[in-house]
Write an enzyme that holds these catalytic residues in place. Structure first.
Site, PDB file in Angstrom:
ATOM      1  N   PHE A  29      40.962  26.481 -19.810  1.00 38.25           N
ATOM      2  CA  PHE A  29      39.935  27.242 -20.513  1.00 38.25           C
ATOM      3  C   PHE A  29      38.739  26.400 -20.929  1.00 38.25           C
ATOM      4  O   PHE A  29      37.656  26.924 -21.141  1.00 38.25           O
ATOM      5  CB  PHE A  29      40.531  27.898 -21.772  1.00 38.25           C
ATOM      6  CG  PHE A  29      40.839  26.928 -22.889  1.00 38.25           C
ATOM      7  CD1 PHE A  29      39.844  26.503 -23.770  1.00 38.25           C
ATOM      8  CD2 PHE A  29      42.115  26.420 -23.072  1.00 38.25           C
ATOM      9  CE1 PHE A  29      40.124  25.599 -24.785  1.00 38.25           C
ATOM     10  CE2 PHE A  29      42.403  25.526 -24.085  1.00 38.25           C
ATOM     11  CZ  PHE A  29      41.408  25.118 -24.941  1.00 38.25           C
ATOM     12  N   LYS A  54      43.378  30.031  -9.945  1.00 35.48           N
ATOM     13  CA  LYS A  54      44.008  30.734 -11.060  1.00 35.48           C
ATOM     14  C   LYS A  54      43.321  30.259 -12.324  1.00 35.48           C
ATOM     15  O   LYS A  54      43.650  29.221 -12.876  1.00 35.48           O
ATOM     16  CB  LYS A  54      45.505  30.422 -11.106  1.00 35.48           C
ATOM     17  CG  LYS A  54      46.379  31.504 -11.793  1.00 35.48           C
ATOM     18  CD  LYS A  54      46.051  31.763 -13.247  1.00 35.48           C
ATOM     19  CE  LYS A  54      46.523  30.665 -14.159  1.00 35.48           C
ATOM     20  NZ  LYS A  54      46.258  30.994 -15.609  1.00 35.48           N
ATOM     21  N   GLU A  66      43.582  32.618 -18.490  1.00 35.89           N
ATOM     22  CA  GLU A  66      43.448  34.018 -18.896  1.00 35.89           C
ATOM     23  C   GLU A  66      42.515  34.167 -20.094  1.00 35.89           C
ATOM     24  O   GLU A  66      42.068  35.281 -20.391  1.00 35.89           O
ATOM     25  CB  GLU A  66      44.816  34.616 -19.215  1.00 35.89           C
ATOM     26  CG  GLU A  66      45.599  33.925 -20.303  1.00 35.89           C
ATOM     27  CD  GLU A  66      46.464  32.776 -19.797  1.00 35.89           C
ATOM     28  OE1 GLU A  66      47.513  32.524 -20.424  1.00 35.89           O
ATOM     29  OE2 GLU A  66      46.084  32.123 -18.798  1.00 35.89           O
ATOM     30  N   SER A 125      47.542  21.106 -20.285  1.00 32.22           N
ATOM     31  CA  SER A 125      48.318  20.273 -21.201  1.00 32.22           C
ATOM     32  C   SER A 125      49.387  19.498 -20.438  1.00 32.22           C
ATOM     33  O   SER A 125      49.833  19.907 -19.361  1.00 32.22           O
ATOM     34  CB  SER A 125      48.982  21.146 -22.271  1.00 32.22           C
ATOM     35  OG  SER A 125      50.003  21.939 -21.689  1.00 32.22           O
ATOM     36  N   CYS A 129      39.806  16.611 -22.577  1.00 34.62           N
ATOM     37  CA  CYS A 129      40.802  15.553 -22.447  1.00 34.62           C
ATOM     38  C   CYS A 129      40.184  14.165 -22.491  1.00 34.62           C
ATOM     39  O   CYS A 129      40.910  13.174 -22.403  1.00 34.62           O
ATOM     40  CB  CYS A 129      41.589  15.732 -21.154  1.00 34.62           C
ATOM     41  SG  CYS A 129      40.587  15.637 -19.659  1.00 34.62           S
ATOM     42  N   GLU A 148      48.738  15.226 -28.674  1.00 32.17           N
ATOM     43  CA  GLU A 148      47.308  15.539 -28.590  1.00 32.17           C
ATOM     44  C   GLU A 148      46.985  16.671 -29.555  1.00 32.17           C
ATOM     45  O   GLU A 148      47.725  17.653 -29.656  1.00 32.17           O
ATOM     46  CB  GLU A 148      46.974  15.952 -27.155  1.00 32.17           C
ATOM     47  CG  GLU A 148      45.530  16.315 -26.918  1.00 32.17           C
ATOM     48  CD  GLU A 148      45.289  16.753 -25.481  1.00 32.17           C
ATOM     49  OE1 GLU A 148      44.207  16.481 -24.948  1.00 32.17           O
ATOM     50  OE2 GLU A 148      46.194  17.369 -24.877  1.00 32.17           O
TER      51      GLU A 148
END
Length: 481
Positions: free
Chosen positions: A149, A173, A176, A226, A281, A372
């Site tokens: 995202f 993909k 969402e 993640s 990240c 994280e």
């Protein structure tokens, strides 16, 4: 809803799904702006079947011919830069400046893909009299890219242009939470002249990821997200005999020496920690104070205190993410850490706003969790010397980025030798390399071989074919002749 339903896309057509609808809310104001599908696993078959047929013709074209479409697509990204930035802003919450930066990086990544005909040129050599060996790169077939995202435009461009340039058909993909940018990309690829079936979208959550990882006709899967999910995807895809490259999370350490520049160092540290609300990240996570660096910390605290959530710090992507950040801060308090700046005081609507936070673990740094945070949170620890500072960073299970702030060349050299990360910086808060240098970490930040961008990505998206030809000659020079 401003954008309606973001559908699946296959063979150049927008496809309905029998899966339930997922609401998409804008972090900017909390409003429902779109819906997307939680697609059924079996619905992937139709997309893959059409992609398999389309890829055969696309892969048969020369690199140069394929690059013509990439040039057109690059120009369309530039033409629709503002529209893409607005979509990015509304679905992700990025500031418009950050959204524009993401589009510009996508353009740069596409420009790299346009140069692939030069980079992927094979080698040829007469290895013996009348015997010639050469190499050429051939596409894998149908591949997939599972994207996060936090960079709905930039991260798909780490993979899509290179995979397409190498002759593959690709299925994206998207998260969402942010499906709209991928839908816009589909429109631009079609306008650029990309044949139907080469760029495809399969929306959904866990089921969609599993369907991609399991599908027998998908040859390779890239993932960005993640670390726990990266591990799952990598294991699942490779257990199904696919090649996979899965990038996970990070907890990036900045070693700050006492001689760090008193103006630029705090500014860069703050920009890294709270820029893009820390949802990247490569964000600065831990400031390792080396010796007497209190003046740098004071400046950092002053700058973060002055920032306003929703203005200087863009919204967090969801209320669930805010809850995770709050839980982390509450746990730090329970463990005895000092909250030097508390972002919870700036939690306010209508958007998902949260302020910058500084957590001081000095004296308790062994209690600092290694997980994280993925928010505008900077944690502070201390070290008596550089060796100790490097040992603190080396204990991290992640290895995306590491930086040192100093004006001393010797300190810089020693830090660069000791920091265990795939991307290092000197006096740089976000040491992301520019094209053609590749992006990729080590340790728990990456599973799989190679990097996701740059020249190394060409190995991931292609087979290297070795060809030997022999023409009989009158003179036999050696055994190969």
């Amino acid at each position: 809803m401003k954008y309606g339903i973001s559908k699946n896309y296959g063979n150049g057509q927008w496809l309905e799904s029998k899966g339930e609808l997922i609401d998409v809310y804008s972090p900017v104001n909390g409003e429902l702006i779109a819906q997307t599908y939680n697609s059924k696993k079996e619905e992937l078959d139709e997309i893959v079947e059409a992609a398999t047929i389309a890829q055969q013709a696309w892969g048969a074209l020369t690199l140069k011919k394929r690059s013509e479409v990439l040039y057109s697509y690059r120009n369309l990204l530039l033409k629709h830069r503002e529209e893409l930035a607005v979509i990015n802003h509304e679905e992700n919450g990025k500031s418009m400046g950050e959204a524009y930066a993401g589009i510009d990086k996508a353009i740069e990544l596409t420009e790299f893909a346009c140069s692939i005909p030069q980079l992927a040129a094979g080698e040829i050599e007469e290895v013996s009299r009348g015997v010639v060996c050469r190499t050429e790169r051939r596409p894998l077939g149908v591949v997939a890219s599972i994207t996060p995202f936090n960079f709905p435009v930039m991260v798909p461009h780490w993979t899509v242009p290179n995979a397409i340039a190498m002759g593959n058909a690709i299925i994206v993909k998207p998260s969402e939470l942010t499906p709209l940018s991928a839908a816009m990309m589909a429109k631009l690829w079609k306008e650029a002249g990309l044949p139907d079936g080469i760029f495809n979208i399969f929306n959904g959550g866990k089921d969609a990821v599993e369907a991609i990882s399991d599908h027998p006709q998908i040859q390779a899967v890239s993932f960005v997200g993640s670390t726990p999910v990266a591990q799952i995807v990598y294991k699942r895809a490779t257990s199904n005999l696919k090649r996979s490259l899965a990038l996970g999370g990070a907890k990036n350490y900045l070693v700050v020496a006492p001689d760090a520049h008193p103006v630029s160092a705090p500014s860069d540290i703050v920009a890294s920690a709270t820029g893009m609300s820390g949802q990247r990240c490569m964000a600065a996570s831990v400031m390792v104070m080396l010796g007497d660096s209190e003046h740098i910390l004071d400046s950092v605290v002053e700058k973060i205190t002055a920032q306003k959530a929703g203005v200087d710090i863009p919204p967090i992507v969801s209320m669930e993410s805010i809850a995770k950040i709050e839980n982390y801060i509450e746990n730090a308090e329970k463990l005895g850490a000092k909250i030097l700046v508390d972002g919870r005081t700036q939690k306010h609507g209508p958007g998902y706003n949260f302020g910058g936070t500084v957590i001081d673990w000095r004296g308790l740094q062994d209690k600092m969790p290694l997980e994280e945070v993925f928010g505008p949170v900077l944690e502070v620890v201390e070290a008596d010397n550089l060796k100790e500072a490097l040992e603190i960073q080396q204990a991290s299970p992640y290895g995306n980025a590491g930086s040192v702030f100093t004006q001393n060349g010797r300190v810089s050299d020693e830090a660069l030798r000791g920091l265990q990360a795939g991307m290092l910086g000197v006096n740089i808060g976000v040491p992301v390399p520019r094209e053609p240098f590749s992006f990729g970490g080590i340790k728990g930040s990456k599973y799989g071989f190679g990097d996701i961008t740059g020249k190394l990505s060409l190995d991931f998206w292609s087979h290297l074919t070795k060809i030997t030809t022999k023409w009989n000659t009158e003179e036999k020079a050696d055994w190969m002749s």
